[in-house]
Design an enzyme around this catalytic site. Sequence first.
Site, PDB file in Angstrom:
ATOM      1  N   TRP A 128      14.169 -26.544  18.905  1.00  0.00           N
ATOM      2  CA  TRP A 128      15.543 -27.015  18.677  1.00  0.00           C
ATOM      3  C   TRP A 128      15.881 -28.074  19.727  1.00  0.00           C
ATOM      4  CZ3 TRP A 128      20.437 -24.421  20.862  1.00  0.00           C
ATOM      5  CH2 TRP A 128      21.581 -24.994  20.301  1.00  0.00           C
ATOM      6  N   ASP A 209      15.073 -16.495  20.440  1.00  0.00           N
ATOM      7  CA  ASP A 209      16.220 -17.182  19.850  1.00  0.00           C
ATOM      8  C   ASP A 209      16.253 -16.792  18.366  1.00  0.00           C
ATOM      9  OD1 ASP A 209      18.194 -18.837  18.942  1.00  0.00           O
ATOM     10  OD2 ASP A 209      17.323 -20.699  19.707  1.00  0.00           O
ATOM     11  N   LYS A 244      25.198 -18.730  11.077  1.00  0.00           N
ATOM     12  CA  LYS A 244      24.641 -19.036   9.744  1.00  0.00           C
ATOM     13  C   LYS A 244      24.810 -17.844   8.814  1.00  0.00           C
ATOM     14  CE  LYS A 244      22.879 -22.055  12.599  1.00  0.00           C
ATOM     15  NZ  LYS A 244      23.077 -23.438  12.834  1.00  0.00           N
TER      16      LYS A 244
HETATM   17  C1  LMR Z   1      21.178 -27.189  14.186  1.00  0.00           C
HETATM   18  O1  LMR Z   1      20.071 -27.064  14.717  1.00  0.00           O
HETATM   19  O2  LMR Z   1      21.449 -28.129  13.435  1.00  0.00           O
HETATM   20  C2  LMR Z   1      22.237 -26.144  14.426  1.00  0.00           C
HETATM   21  O3  LMR Z   1      21.716 -25.122  15.211  1.00  0.00           O
HETATM   22  C3  LMR Z   1      23.488 -26.703  14.933  1.00  0.00           C
HETATM   23  C4  LMR Z   1      23.410 -27.200  16.342  1.00  0.00           C
HETATM   24  O4  LMR Z   1      24.243 -26.779  17.138  1.00  0.00           O
HETATM   25  O5  LMR Z   1      22.524 -27.996  16.669  1.00  0.00           O
END
Ligand code: LMR
Length: 396
Positions: A128, A209, A244
């Site tokens: 992420w 996570d 989500k």
């Molecule tokens: C994403 O990865 O798009 C979501 O988890 C929202 C975010 O806060 O980045």
Amino acid sequence: MFADLSDAPPDPILGMAQLFAADPDPRKVDLGIGVYKDDKGDVIVLDTVKKAEQWLVETQASKRYLSSAGNPEYNDRIRALLLPEGSDAHARARTIQTPGGTGALRVAGDFIHRLRPGGRIFLPDPTWANHPALFKAAGVEIVTYPYYDVETGRLRFDDMIAALGALTANDTLLVHGCCHNPSGTDPDTDQWNAIADVLAKTGAMPLVDLAYLGFGDGLEEDRAGINILAAKLPQMIVASSCSKNFALYRERTGALTLVGGTPKQGEAAVGHLLPVVRANYSMPPDHGAAIVAHILGDAALRGEWEIELTGMRTRIQDVRRKLVEALDGRGGRDFSYLAGQNGMFALLGLPVSAVHRLRDTWHIYATDSGRANLAGLTMDNVEHVAEAFASVSQGG
Ligand code: LMR
């Protein structure tokens, strides 16, 4: 202090929303930020959430402060959602409420830095986009380990296990509990066991996570990984989110669960976590947690929520399959791997120039990394998206 500042770059994920909103083209498709959309392209409020909000308006008698741990009913119900009641892991765990999954991760970062100064955190490559910034802000040194091969659409499992050999007892290993963001590719049962074995051997702390529980194969299936780790290891941290699976994005409803070697250790660990929260944001906002606590605590509402969750999950699976069917015979990159992956996200394996052509020529918005939120597909836009993916992957 401000006079010499130039314009700050937009956030790679949140910035997409502004670009998308500014595009007047009626064919535009948002595959950017990770929100679930229904088949009309709307980010809806769940019916069960509406009912719980109604209940809250009618029954809430006070908005007095709570403790830094937040809403106690929410904490108990989230703990049971993650780790089965009656299991040894459930008994050894304690949960606190946090402002979203991001808040849970940041508190975990601060906590790790406080307890293990000098310890490193191992992040998957890819991961992420916010993970590196978040742990850097907490002062934790970052190491990356190989996770996913964008070219082949497969886990780099052997490379990963080899790299994890460098973990020490002072380090933390971040793994995604299910629906890996951005690749949609998760370890299978044997692979979870092998990860647990490396952690047991090295003594490193697992930080899971878990932002997409219920979006992969189901609630039971998606919590299998954390339960394998909990059964084999004396300690674990889980950062989870209701953004989500309850569609509560802006209500910032998350949790941090600490599993100790014994119930007493879990309790003691949370005791050391609360001052970290107090020095940070004091206590989390209540609204989302009160809603979730009510839904999970009421058998009828919980049943309705599980049906809503199943609806979201199966729609994503359906549009994934539909996209792969619509791509068939168009040539260009082989995107067939998209059909079998988990959750909302997929990496398209396209260079940034092709991602920009998607945006500029086809009005389709994915992040520059080539991540697409496939929950933004609908039966109405899937042919347009397939045509665009095939075209840009052939240089069009
Ligand atoms: C994403 O990865 O798009 C979501 O988890 C929202 C975010 O806060 O980045």
